[in-house]
Design an enzyme around this catalytic site. Sequence first.
Site, short mmCIF file in Angstrom:
data_model
loop_
_atom_site.label_atom_id
_atom_site.label_comp_id
_atom_site.label_asym_id
_atom_site.label_seq_id
_atom_site.Cartn_x
_atom_site.Cartn_y
_atom_site.Cartn_z
N LYS A 1 0.81 -1.21 0.00
CA LYS A 1 0.00 0.00 0.00
C LYS A 1 0.86 1.28 0.00
CE LYS A 1 -4.08 -2.17 0.73
NZ LYS A 1 -3.67 -3.54 0.41
C1 LIG Z 1 -4.15 -4.61 -0.39
C2 LIG Z 1 -3.37 -5.86 -0.47
C3 LIG Z 1 -3.61 -6.83 -1.47
C4 LIG Z 1 -4.71 -6.70 -2.49
O1 LIG Z 1 -4.52 -5.67 -3.42
P1 LIG Z 1 -5.76 -5.13 -4.27
O2 LIG Z 1 -5.24 -3.96 -5.00
O3 LIG Z 1 -6.81 -4.76 -3.26
O4 LIG Z 1 -6.19 -6.24 -5.16
C5 LIG Z 1 -2.82 -7.97 -1.48
N1 LIG Z 1 -1.86 -8.16 -0.55
C6 LIG Z 1 -1.61 -7.26 0.43
C7 LIG Z 1 -0.57 -7.57 1.44
C8 LIG Z 1 -2.34 -6.08 0.50
O5 LIG Z 1 -2.09 -5.21 1.50
#
Ligand SMILES: *Cc1c(COP(=O)(O)O)cnc(C)c1O
Length: 480
Positions: free
Chosen positions: A106
Amino acid sequence: MEYQSTRNKNLTARSTEAVLQGLAPDGGLYVTARLEDFDWQGTLSLSALGMAKKILGFLLPDFRDMGKLVQAAYEGKFETEELTPLVPVGDQYVLELFRGPTSAFKDVALSMLPQLITAAREQEGVTDQILILTATSGDTGKAALAGFRDVPGTGIIVFYPAGGVSAVQKKQMVSQEGGNVCVCAVEGNFDDTQTGVKEIFSRGIDQNCGVRLSSANSINIGRLAPQVVYYFKAYSDLMKLGRIRLGEPVDFVVPTGNFGDILAGYFAKKMGLPVGRLVCASNQNDVLTDFLATGTYDRRRPFYRTISPSMDILVSSNLERLLWLLCRREEEVAGYMRDLKEKGVYTVSKELLSGLQADFAWGCCSEEETKATIGKVWQEQGYLMDTHTAVAWKVACETRGEAPAVVLSTASPYKFPAAVLSALGETPDADEFRVMYRLNELTGVPIPHGLATLERKPELHRHCIGKEQMADFVLERVSF
Ligand SMILES: *Cc1c(COP(=O)(O)O)cnc(C)c1O
């Protein structure tokens, strides 16, 4: 005019407006039809920051000084200047997206979003302070706090469910420094917390109080656009390694939740990058992989809590953007979304399904397979991966084609240390920090700096409130 709502082509917005608003006024998501004419080849020789500047400048053309914003977001903030290093593991590649300030994928988007929001605020002549409200079940809260910390013209309040986040995640948030940040526990579960935040948004706050509410949610185009960059970076790295020549396809395997990460790959493909297949990997919550296989999206199914919790999701908001990009018919997309809301299910047209299946592949991975994969890759390749990455790795092995496969790695193994340690055959201690240190002792893989120093950090935020007090809590902080 660059952007429009997925549900109404007359609702248009400049990219600066789209970033400020997040959601379009009719509840649709902002999309653009103009992804095609991009100088993708000229992008591949640039540095990571150079790529970010060029790609974001193309996708968000109304921002005046993208170079400056990119620098403020990323320079010196990630473990490496490359931002997202590509690591060969066996005969596949791992794209490490977790080298940012909070060791979460993120960070890539949430480092950039605050810069975009403040620039948009200035350019659009908004004088109100932008107050970000976020409910978090773990990673998003900390990444948002780190991103918005001391960004002028903004403030941020993060609510998390008391007892609903891991000890490490909680400590990451409550130790957050910064003059404009606030963290608060809510007595309840994540749904209570999220419902509380949604209620505050729908009720709104006094228009004249000098504050405007906004969210750091992944439906904001300003969160999606920064994620396109690492697809180009990975492709360019594969060329540098001599693994591919210009124009040859590369497959990307993505551990998917809200469909933002993988959709960014589709954007890259539309912008010209020779992306082969985009492989959507699910855990036990397989609503997306079922959809790709059958064309029916059905959220009326059990919700499982898994060891890859960031993928535990039944409604993937960003999918709406893909549906629009494939059919370009607003009424059709609005109809699907209405069905989803009213009936919990929709089925796309045959034409749309074949469009989907031309670009996407899919696969899912059980809890046992996830753990077995972590153990196997560690033993055979000496590479330690987290639970989300392991889901994608397993699916990558099952969907292998001719093209090289890049597995997107979305978290440091130290963010989910108990599951990773037990995958290596040890019984984890109840104290999560001890588990982290033990995992380090066992594997020798360095703990990211921010996590290694975390236990000693002072707790700065001790608020804990009932779920019905959330609105008052925000109002108290708005009327300064
Ligand atoms: C947010 C997240 C995802 C999923 O990503 P999306 O863009 O919502 O598909 C996968 N793995 C981790 C560790 C995340 O924080």
